[in-house]
Design an enzyme around this catalytic site. Structure first.
Site, PDB file in Angstrom:
ATOM      1  N   LYS A 129       0.860  -1.186   0.000  1.00 15.00           N
ATOM      2  CA  LYS A 129       0.000   0.000   0.000  1.00 15.00           C
ATOM      3  C   LYS A 129       0.890   1.227   0.000  1.00 15.00           C
ATOM      4  CE  LYS A 129      -4.410   1.081   0.193  1.00 15.00           C
ATOM      5  NZ  LYS A 129      -5.590   0.392  -0.356  1.00 15.00           N
ATOM      6  N   ASP A 169      -6.902   4.536  -4.552  1.00 12.83           N
ATOM      7  CA  ASP A 169      -7.563   4.400  -3.248  1.00 12.83           C
ATOM      8  C   ASP A 169      -8.179   5.778  -2.974  1.00 12.83           C
ATOM      9  OD1 ASP A 169      -7.742   2.461  -0.777  1.00 12.83           O
ATOM     10  OD2 ASP A 169      -7.208   4.370   0.113  1.00 12.83           O
TER      11      ASP A 169
HETATM   12  P1  NDP Z   1     -12.763   7.978  -2.756  1.00 15.07           P
HETATM   13  O1  NDP Z   1     -11.725   8.996  -2.525  1.00 15.07           O
HETATM   14  O2  NDP Z   1     -13.292   7.752  -4.122  1.00 15.07           O
HETATM   15  O3  NDP Z   1     -14.019   8.263  -1.809  1.00 15.07           O
HETATM   16  C1  NDP Z   1     -13.892   8.334  -0.423  1.00 15.07           C
HETATM   17  C2  NDP Z   1     -15.231   8.766   0.148  1.00 15.07           C
HETATM   18  O4  NDP Z   1     -15.169   8.678   1.575  1.00 15.07           O
HETATM   19  C3  NDP Z   1     -15.574  10.203  -0.171  1.00 15.07           C
HETATM   20  O5  NDP Z   1     -16.967  10.349  -0.208  1.00 15.07           O
HETATM   21  C4  NDP Z   1     -14.974  10.947   1.036  1.00 15.07           C
HETATM   22  O6  NDP Z   1     -15.575  12.205   1.289  1.00 15.07           O
HETATM   23  C5  NDP Z   1     -15.286   9.976   2.137  1.00 15.07           C
HETATM   24  N1  NDP Z   1     -14.301  10.132   3.221  1.00 15.07           N
HETATM   25  C6  NDP Z   1     -12.955  10.088   3.122  1.00 15.07           C
HETATM   26  N2  NDP Z   1     -12.381  10.302   4.304  1.00 15.07           N
HETATM   27  C7  NDP Z   1     -13.384  10.480   5.164  1.00 15.07           C
HETATM   28  C8  NDP Z   1     -13.448  10.751   6.540  1.00 15.07           C
HETATM   29  N3  NDP Z   1     -12.320  10.889   7.276  1.00 15.07           N
HETATM   30  N4  NDP Z   1     -14.670  10.847   7.109  1.00 15.07           N
HETATM   31  C9  NDP Z   1     -15.798  10.706   6.369  1.00 15.07           C
HETATM   32  N5  NDP Z   1     -15.799  10.464   5.060  1.00 15.07           N
HETATM   33  C10 NDP Z   1     -14.618  10.353   4.468  1.00 15.07           C
HETATM   34  O7  NDP Z   1     -12.166   6.617  -2.155  1.00 15.07           O
HETATM   35  P2  NDP Z   1     -12.640   5.118  -2.425  1.00 15.07           P
HETATM   36  O8  NDP Z   1     -14.104   5.064  -2.617  1.00 15.07           O
HETATM   37  O9  NDP Z   1     -11.742   4.545  -3.439  1.00 15.07           O
HETATM   38  O10 NDP Z   1     -12.247   4.418  -1.032  1.00 15.07           O
HETATM   39  C11 NDP Z   1     -13.160   4.335   0.062  1.00 15.07           C
HETATM   40  C12 NDP Z   1     -12.716   3.233   0.997  1.00 15.07           C
HETATM   41  O11 NDP Z   1     -12.707   1.985   0.298  1.00 15.07           O
HETATM   42  C13 NDP Z   1     -11.310   3.383   1.588  1.00 15.07           C
HETATM   43  O12 NDP Z   1     -11.288   2.809   2.877  1.00 15.07           O
HETATM   44  C14 NDP Z   1     -10.459   2.528   0.657  1.00 15.07           C
HETATM   45  O13 NDP Z   1      -9.269   2.082   1.268  1.00 15.07           O
HETATM   46  C15 NDP Z   1     -11.417   1.376   0.419  1.00 15.07           C
HETATM   47  N6  NDP Z   1     -11.156   0.565  -0.776  1.00 15.07           N
HETATM   48  C16 NDP Z   1     -11.102   1.138  -2.020  1.00 15.07           C
HETATM   49  C17 NDP Z   1     -10.893   0.345  -3.132  1.00 15.07           C
HETATM   50  C18 NDP Z   1     -10.955   0.902  -4.517  1.00 15.07           C
HETATM   51  O14 NDP Z   1     -10.932   0.094  -5.457  1.00 15.07           O
HETATM   52  N7  NDP Z   1     -11.045   2.202  -4.720  1.00 15.07           N
HETATM   53  C19 NDP Z   1     -10.630  -1.103  -2.993  1.00 15.07           C
HETATM   54  C20 NDP Z   1     -10.803  -1.618  -1.656  1.00 15.07           C
HETATM   55  C21 NDP Z   1     -11.019  -0.781  -0.598  1.00 15.07           C
HETATM   56  P3  NDP Z   1     -14.817  13.557   0.823  1.00 15.07           P
HETATM   57  O15 NDP Z   1     -15.075  13.653  -0.648  1.00 15.07           O
HETATM   58  O16 NDP Z   1     -15.493  14.611   1.630  1.00 15.07           O
HETATM   59  O17 NDP Z   1     -13.372  13.398   1.170  1.00 15.07           O
END
Ligand code: NDP
Length: 449
Positions: A129, A169
């Site tokens: 990661k 991510d």
């Molecule tokens: P994105 O950046 O596309 O989206 C993240 C979302 O979560 C946004 O809506 C963001 O809001 C919100 N968010 C981020 N930080 C916080 C916080 N501290 N409190 C509340 N909301 C928060 O990321 P992903 O969708 O890719 O990833 C989301 C999760 O899924 C992570 O844990 C990641 O590790 C996991 N994941 C992702 C994969 C992938 O293929 N993308 C694969 C497996 C796991 P805002 O826009 O306001 O920041």
């Protein structure tokens, strides 16, 4: 959370001592070590040759300076990380996160989790990661590009198709992967498509990669629901976040007949009891890159926006935390249970605190842990690597079918392992043990390295 077996306890104490202050890493290690006592009792050789100690120690940790210039000509310094956790099963594989909260402990927790998740897919990928504490929020396209180029200028020394294959991510999507791939290609003078996944379709990306994590998570929950003779049809669902994982989790749930009533971003959440208009969420988040509060301004009357607060107060049948780590606490879990939740699927990595997981397990709620439920993203990344290696490109249907088979396979493996170790329906135990055994067997075969 299951207590750590007394034979394994000293190993955990050493992890705490050596990695002082890295609380998220401690949490992730504790969860796995808390599950493997029964495996070590049954197969004592896993305690030999410091195997568990080696599993808890990354193979390599790289920390570097990332200088970049904003649009006004000001220079900034961010910190970059890549943790190459375990390559017993294949090249390191795992995403890159750009978020101000990123630190070494968070990247280590993610790399550790990734190792077992990747093992569960059955595909030849190790765990890793990376990321940076760079905050991409409100940065222009030019600033994002310059940052990605500077980040890759250092990272390119450490990655490669057979070494370490990063992906996206939080804060890193197709745009950022494109800029990083461009810089890699420029510096190395190699069109090595398999060095990064989550690429755009036009230059070596895989169909269904964008959708994969969310689609996979919904598929995993559907499998869990089926064990209780039910499914998503007419279920009320709450999905936190509104990023890549959340959006495609919602899309799949809608196609399976469920109704998503709430989603969020880091500022607050929206509730639309008539069912979230996903096209509008995509428009706001994927195209305009605006806050989720815009939704309630456009859908006045039918929806409401809650600034701050917790989305888990919204009553639902299924909860899919899909934003970030530790976003669903013990208190939230008890509220969800009181409101009648039947299943929880972790779309994000480690979104539920240990207290929340204990509450769900004690209440007999179906609980899909992240390393199993969200493995569809990395599984499809491995399919992207396969397509790159064979210079081929599969159809959406072909790729989605493979993804679906992999998710059903992960579900069944976790369920069977939980049965075998005397805890039917305990997907946390099943995922941790099944992932551990695959990594441990490969490490044993490769000798003490
Ligand atoms: P994105 O950046 O596309 O989206 C993240 C979302 O979560 C946004 O809506 C963001 O809001 C919100 N968010 C981020 N930080 C916080 C916080 N501290 N409190 C509340 N909301 C928060 O990321 P992903 O969708 O890719 O990833 C989301 C999760 O899924 C992570 O844990 C990641 O590790 C996991 N994941 C992702 C994969 C992938 O293929 N993308 C694969 C497996 C796991 P805002 O826009 O306001 O920041």
């Amino acid at each position: 959370m299951t207590a750590i077996d007394e034979k394994i306890e000293p190993i955990f104490a050493e992890v705490l001592r050596r990695n002082a202050g890295e609380v998220e890493f401690h949490q992730a290690v504790m969860e796995v070590l808390g599950s493997i006592g029964r495996v070590v009792a049954k197969h004592p050789h896993y305690a030999n040759s410091a195997l568990i100690e080696r599993i808890c120690e990354p193979e390599r940790q790289i920390i570097f300076r990332v200088p970049w210039m904003d649009d006004k000509g000001q220079h900034h310094i961010a910190r970059g990380f890549r943790v190459q956790f375990n390559s017993a099963l294949g090249p390191h594989k795992g995403g890159i996160r750009f978020h101000p909260s990123v630190n070494l402990g968070i990247i280590k927790f993610l790399g550790f989790e990734q190792t077992f998740k990747n093992a569960l897919t059955g595909l030849p990928i190790g765990g890793g990661k990376g990321g940076s504490d760079f905050n991409p929020r409100d940065r222009s396209d030019g600033e994002i590009m310059r940052f990605c180029q500077s980040f890759m200028t250092e990272l390119q020394r450490h990655v490669g198709e057979y070494t370490d294959v990063p992906a996206g991510d939080i804060g890193v999507g197709a745009r950022e992967v494109g800029y990083m791939f461009g810089q890699y290609k420029r510096i190395t003078n190699r069109y090595e498509a398999g060095v990064l996944t989550g690429k755009g379709l036009i230059y070596g990306g895989s169909r269904a990669r964008k959708e994969a994590t969310g689609y996979g998570a919904a598929t995993f929950v559907q499998c869990m629901l089926r064990t209780r003779n039910t499914d998503f049809e007419d279920k009320k669902v709450v999905v936190s976040g509104s990023g890549n994982v959340a959006i495609y989790t919602m899309e799949k749930i809608l196609s399976l007949g469920g109704k998503v009533v709430a989603c969020s971003d880091s500022n607050g959440f929206i509730v639309d009891e008539g069912g979230i208009d996903l096209d509008l969420v995509k428009e706001i988040k994927e195209h305009r890159r605006e806050r989720i509060s815009e939704y309630a301004k456009i859908k006045k009357g039918t929806s409401r926006y809650v600034d701050g607060g917790t989305i888990w107060d919204v009553p639902c049948d299924v909860a899919m935390p899909s934003a970030t780590q530790n976003e669903l606490t013990g208190k939230d879990a008890r509220t969800l249970i009181r409101n009648g939740v039947v299943a929880v699927g972790e779309g994000a990595n480690m979104p539920c605190t240990p207290d929340a997981i204990s509450a769900f397990r004690e209440a007999g709620i179906l609980f899909g842990p992240a390393k199993a439920a969200n493995a569809g993203g990395v599984a499809t990344s491995a399919l992207e690597m396969q397509q790159n290696a064979s210079r081929d490109s599969w159809t959406f249907e072909q790729t989605e079918k493979r993804l679906s088979e992999i998710m059903v396979g992960i579900h069944d493996l976790c369920a069977q392992t939980a049965d075998e170790y005397g805890s039917p329906g305990d997907y946390v135990l099943g995922a941790n043990i099944a992932g551990f055994v695959r990594v441990a067997e490969a490490m044993e075969a490769l000798g003490v390295i």
